[in-house]
Write a protein that holds these residues in place. Sequence first.
Motif, PDB file in Angstrom:
ATOM      1  N   CYS A 145       0.824  -1.218   0.000  1.00  0.00           N
ATOM      2  CA  CYS A 145       0.000   0.000   0.000  1.00  0.00           C
ATOM      3  C   CYS A 145       0.858   1.268   0.000  1.00  0.00           C
ATOM      4  N   GLU A 164      -5.238   4.749  -4.706  1.00  0.00           N
ATOM      5  CA  GLU A 164      -6.253   4.926  -3.665  1.00  0.00           C
ATOM      6  C   GLU A 164      -6.229   6.342  -3.074  1.00  0.00           C
ATOM      7  N   GLU A 165      -7.187   6.561  -2.153  1.00  0.00           N
ATOM      8  CA  GLU A 165      -7.156   7.763  -1.325  1.00  0.00           C
ATOM      9  C   GLU A 165      -6.410   7.456  -0.024  1.00  0.00           C
ATOM     10  N   VAL A 191      -5.422   4.289   4.529  1.00  0.00           N
ATOM     11  CA  VAL A 191      -5.743   4.156   3.110  1.00  0.00           C
ATOM     12  C   VAL A 191      -7.205   3.730   2.990  1.00  0.00           C
ATOM     13  N   ARG A 192      -7.851   4.228   1.954  1.00  0.00           N
ATOM     14  CA  ARG A 192      -9.251   3.865   1.740  1.00  0.00           C
ATOM     15  C   ARG A 192      -9.343   2.671   0.802  1.00  0.00           C
ATOM     16  N   ILE A 193      -9.892   1.578   1.341  1.00  0.00           N
ATOM     17  CA  ILE A 193     -10.129   0.371   0.555  1.00  0.00           C
ATOM     18  C   ILE A 193     -11.639   0.191   0.460  1.00  0.00           C
ATOM     19  N   ARG A 255      -6.872  -0.402 -10.235  1.00  0.00           N
ATOM     20  CA  ARG A 255      -7.466   0.848  -9.771  1.00  0.00           C
ATOM     21  C   ARG A 255      -8.981   0.807  -9.825  1.00  0.00           C
TER      22      ARG A 255
END
Length: 299
Positions: A145, A164-165, A191-193, A255
């Motif tokens: 990540c 990601e964000e 991290v945004r998953i 992505r």
Amino acid sequence: MLADTDLVDLGRYLRRIGLDDATEPGRPASPRPTFETLSALVTAHVRAISFEGLDPYVGIPVADLAPQALQHKMIDRRRGGFCFEQNGLLAAVLESIGYDVVPLAGRVVWMRDPGPMPAETHKLLNVGIPGESSRYIVDVGFGGCTPPNPLRFALDEPQPTDLEEFRIVAVDPTGNHPLDPEVAGQLSMQVRIGDEWRPMYLFTPVPRPPIDSLVGSWFASTYPGSRFVAGATAAIVTESSRLNLAGPQLTEHHRDGRTAKTTLGSVGEILAVLDDRFGIDVDDCPGLAGRLAESLLNG
């Protein structure tokens, strides 16, 4: 006597990450310490130099973090490295260009169950640009990540990247990983998953001296319970995906949310993937084939 930054050959580094052609947009020939240069360097680095812990896996401690040693391994020998190596090399490069670089340390909580506070076994960078008040978190060494772009050092601000964000938030003392009472101002990189924000590591803005990196690197590369000692790991970023290898399991996260998993069935397949997909010179890692064969046999 030469400073550490004088031991990094900037031209060879730029060639290694594919930024030596000044005729192409976004490729600095004589880099100036701007945000645009920082962004170009980080993006190119994570796409060119794989995160990997193959030396610890075959029993070679990562004990030399001097810039010349990191350059020799990751530039000259076509190898990658883990966080202390990756961010150590990039720190020397950024300092040679003129950035203000402050090494920080983190406690990895990624994919961990609630429990005792983990040790500080992650290195990241707090980077300042001359003439600007804003600072940036740069981390090219978190593996699966790794943020593919610099992140503004600002709290509670979701930041989009090429993939990601990410966001940086203050640690909630009531959460799974309670605030360390001995360290004030602890922060969490997340991290945004999908729809979920997942913590990666905890850190503070307190600068860390080189000896802390040496201790963390020795522990991470020699402790029997370390994931780098226990298994073969590698990761790299592409323009639109992340590619991760854990033993014989190859995973590509796209992505658009798609995930493709492949189980490699032989040592030869694993070595070929490490070379072809991750750009790692597997011949430079003595004993790797034998260690992989042993792991497959026992796994």
